[in-house]
Design a protein around this motif. Structure first.
Motif, PDB file in Angstrom:
ATOM      1  N   ARG A 130      51.267  35.173  72.653  1.00 56.13           N
ATOM      2  CA  ARG A 130      52.007  35.810  73.747  1.00 56.13           C
ATOM      3  C   ARG A 130      51.901  37.324  73.700  1.00 56.13           C
ATOM      4  NH1 ARG A 130      53.268  36.636  78.357  1.00 56.13           N
ATOM      5  NH2 ARG A 130      55.408  36.813  79.065  1.00 56.13           N
ATOM      6  N   ASN A 136      50.017  33.884  78.969  1.00 56.29           N
ATOM      7  CA  ASN A 136      51.269  33.391  79.542  1.00 56.29           C
ATOM      8  C   ASN A 136      51.539  31.987  79.014  1.00 56.29           C
ATOM      9  OD1 ASN A 136      49.891  31.466  81.147  1.00 56.29           O
ATOM     10  ND2 ASN A 136      49.639  32.934  82.804  1.00 56.29           N
ATOM     11  N   MET A 137      52.652  31.401  79.415  1.00 57.08           N
ATOM     12  CA  MET A 137      53.061  30.094  78.880  1.00 57.08           C
ATOM     13  C   MET A 137      52.011  29.010  79.141  1.00 57.08           C
ATOM     14  SD  MET A 137      55.786  30.737  77.439  1.00 57.08           S
ATOM     15  CE  MET A 137      57.526  30.802  77.395  1.00 57.08           C
ATOM     16  N   ILE A 140      48.980  29.504  76.903  1.00 57.90           N
ATOM     17  CA  ILE A 140      49.269  29.119  75.523  1.00 57.90           C
ATOM     18  C   ILE A 140      49.233  27.596  75.396  1.00 57.90           C
ATOM     19  CG2 ILE A 140      51.022  29.095  73.698  1.00 57.90           C
ATOM     20  CD1 ILE A 140      51.930  31.868  74.781  1.00 57.90           C
ATOM     21  N   ARG A 155      59.492  29.093  72.253  1.00 57.95           N
ATOM     22  CA  ARG A 155      60.105  30.367  72.636  1.00 57.95           C
ATOM     23  C   ARG A 155      61.619  30.316  72.441  1.00 57.95           C
ATOM     24  NH1 ARG A 155      60.070  32.599  78.677  1.00 57.95           N
ATOM     25  NH2 ARG A 155      61.573  30.923  78.805  1.00 57.95           N
TER      26      ARG A 155
END
Length: 168
Positions: A130, A136-137, A140, A155
């Motif tokens: 990150r 970004n999510m 990932i 997170r």
């Protein structure tokens, strides 16, 4: 060129309608960019559509087809714009960290290292992807072969541990 001009004259309203549906109005700072994107996608729809859009009997079918293509293009562009802003925010945060006084950086590093010692290996990978990788999510999740929900759980675990350190 004459066909494209006729197409724009006949179907320019489709562009404005889709922009309006997306909440993009003339006062919007990037309105002209979105309008130009709309023109390009309208011409693209004309080329790829199976019917002749300039014939009146195919008007309804083309409006539906072109509207969908425009909507997708505007959504994609909004997503790209949002991602660009997120990456710019990350750069600003990093620059702010570099410009803080030395003592604040040392204090931050102490807290950061304490947090890193509390994290699981997967949470450490999240931090790496990150903040160092700038992913970004979704990126990932794709890179690590897991769902976005799993990444959000990583997170959340980090946030809980950071909150615990902050509160003492």
């Amino acid at each position: 060129m004459e066909k494209l001009t006729a197409l724009l004259e006949q179907y320019e309203g489709v562009i404005y309608n889709e922009l309006k549906k997306m909440g993009i109005y003339k006062k919007f700072q990037d309105f002209d960019d979105y309008y130009q994107l709309g023109c390009i996608k309208l011409f693209d729809a004309f080329i790829t559509c199976e019917v002749d859009a300039l014939k009146e009997e195919h008007r309804y079918q083309f409006v539906k087809y072109a509207g969908q293509r425009l909507r997708w293009a505007f959504l994609d562009q909004k997503r790209r714009d949002r991602n660009l802003l997120n990456h710019e925010d990350q750069e600003d945060d990093f620059q702010m960290l570099l410009t803080q006084p030395f003592e604040e950086n040392v204090a931050f590093m102490d807290v950061f290292m304490a947090l890193m010692n509390q994290l699981t290996p997967k949470e450490k990978l999240f931090i790496q992807d990150r903040f160092i990788g700038g992913l970004n999510m979704s990126e990932i999740a794709t890179k690590r072969g897991v769902s976005r929900k799993t990444v959000h759980m990583w997170r959340k675990g980090i946030q809980e541990k950071a909150q615990f350190l902050k509160n003492g």
